[in-house]
Enzyme design. Structure first.
Site, short mmCIF file in Angstrom:
data_model
loop_
_atom_site.label_atom_id
_atom_site.label_comp_id
_atom_site.label_asym_id
_atom_site.label_seq_id
_atom_site.Cartn_x
_atom_site.Cartn_y
_atom_site.Cartn_z
N SER A 8 0.79 -1.31 -0.08
CA SER A 8 -0.01 0.07 0.02
C SER A 8 0.98 1.35 0.00
O SER A 8 0.19 2.36 -0.10
CB SER A 8 -0.96 0.19 1.21
N LYS B 205 0.09 3.53 -3.03
CA LYS B 205 -1.22 4.13 -3.05
C LYS B 205 -0.83 5.60 -2.94
O LYS B 205 -1.62 6.47 -3.71
CB LYS B 205 -2.05 3.75 -1.97
N TYR C 71 -3.91 -3.46 -10.01
CA TYR C 71 -3.73 -3.13 -8.76
C TYR C 71 -2.74 -4.35 -8.14
O TYR C 71 -2.01 -3.75 -7.38
CB TYR C 71 -5.17 -3.30 -7.87
N TYR D 263 -4.52 3.88 8.40
CA TYR D 263 -6.07 3.38 8.42
C TYR D 263 -6.39 3.73 9.77
O TYR D 263 -6.68 4.86 10.24
CB TYR D 263 -5.95 1.82 8.40
N VAL E 220 1.29 -3.44 4.02
CA VAL E 220 1.18 -4.97 4.79
C VAL E 220 2.52 -5.54 4.44
O VAL E 220 2.64 -6.45 5.08
CB VAL E 220 0.02 -5.67 4.55
N1 GLN Z 1 -2.01 -5.57 -1.55
C1 GLN Z 1 -2.67 -5.22 -0.34
C2 GLN Z 1 -4.42 -5.54 -0.35
O1 GLN Z 1 -4.55 -5.19 -1.31
C3 GLN Z 1 -2.40 -4.04 0.12
C4 GLN Z 1 -2.96 -3.57 1.52
C5 GLN Z 1 -1.99 -2.89 2.46
O2 GLN Z 1 -0.83 -2.93 2.35
N2 GLN Z 1 -2.58 -2.32 3.38
O3 GLN Z 1 -4.78 -5.87 0.63
#
Ligand code: GLN
Length: 307
Positions: A67, A70, A192, A243, A261
């Site tokens: 993420s 993003k 994605y 988050y 993550v």
């Molecule tokens: N690729 C992970 C997902 O879509 C990314 C989530 C994250 O890093 N918080 O669940």
């Protein structure tokens, strides 16, 4: 201005403290390719505005950016479409887990912010419509800004996530039912998952984040974002980047930050430097335990913060 090498002793002190900390969380296991990471790995890098970078531990070891990407897709899309993006994704903290579905129905398929999965899917979809290859555009941006032409997708991680991607597929289809996704959902999901699979090191990611500390200016001196847009992205990182732990992250670290993550966190000291820390053990909200602790120590020891 002092160089980022000034931070080397602070980073070494933080690495020693992390080394002595026993509890380090658990690697993400809902993406099987990430489950095998050793939670004791730790790296941290600081990049100056001019591209000087220093670090400790595994700071040159590539890991799964997840993420963290993003932030970059948001910047790339905002640079192209401007404020029209905000008709399709909000700018409020969600107070819910990053992959939550619950708010989407109440809020007519408009995700709360670009950093939860639903919001990131909308941004990637819009970037894909504008470029024809959202993940390729992202990879090329990261290569240029980091100065590392070897950055690439990790096909094993992308395939692993795709094979266990029911939640993201549900988010994509649900938003498509509200007319908030342009591309076919399978195409969007492929983009994605490729985006999330990019492998990069703390050094690469600290360097690639510099445009946010340089008020929108890229490594080559050209402008990606207006000063105001760079400020806006930093604000959304502060309020939504970790988050449902964003309040605690602001309280402890006091910087715009974004977690993934894979165990990475990027953070920005506007006008001064950028940071990236990596340690794969996560807390229950999906943020790196040692990563948050290390950034907490960094801002405490140096006094650097946006507050
Ligand atoms: N690729 C992970 C997902 O879509 C990314 C989530 C994250 O890093 N918080 O669940």
């Amino acid at each position: 201005m002092t160089s980022s090498t000034t931070f080397q002793p602070v980073l070494e002190r933080i690495a020693e403290e992390v080394e002595r900390t026993p509890r380090r969380g658990r690697p993400a296991d809902y993406i099987p390719a990430l489950a095998a990471c050793d939670p004791r790995r730790f790296g941290m890098a600081v990049a100056d505005l001019d591209g000087t970078v220093c670090g400790v531990g595994d700071w040159r070891q590539p890991f799964s950016a997840q993420s963290l990407t993003k932030v970059f897709t948001l910047a790339l899309d905002l640079a192209r479409e401007g404020d029209a993006l905000w008709e399709h994704v909000g700018r409020e903290p969600s107070g819910n887990p990053f992959n939550s579905l619950v708010q989407l129905e109440y809020e007519n398929g408009i995700p709360r912010n670009p950093f939860i999965n639903a919001g990131a899917l909308v941004v990637t979809d819009r970037l894909h419509t504008r470029t024809g290859d959202a993940s390729g555009e992202l990879l090329s941006f990261l290569r240029t800004e980091s100065g590392n032409p070897d950055l690439s997708f990790d096909p094993e991680v992308a395939a692993s996530e795709s094979a266990h991607g029911d939640r993201n597929a549900a988010l994509g289809h649900f938003m498509a039912s509200y007319g908030n996704i342009d591309n076919p959902v399978p195409t969007l999901l492929e983009q994605y998952f490729r985006q999330c699979s990019i492998a990069a090191s703390c050094a690469d990611l600290a360097l690639a984040t510099r445009f946010l500390a340089r008020h929108g200016i890229r490594a080559d001196g050209t402008r990606l974002l207006t000063r105001s847009q760079a400020k806006q992205i930093n604000a959304i990182m502060l309020t939504c980047g970790t988050y449902d732990a964003a309040g605690d992250f602001a309280y402890r670290v006091g910087l715009p930050g974004k977690s993934g993550v894979g165990g990475g966190i990027i953070a920005v000291v506007p006008g001064r430097c950028t940071l990236c820390v990596w340690s794969p053990g996560l807390d229950e909200r999906g943020n790196s335990v040692a990563g948050v602790a290390a950034l907490d120590r960094f801002t405490t020891l140096t006094g650097l913060s946006v507050f």
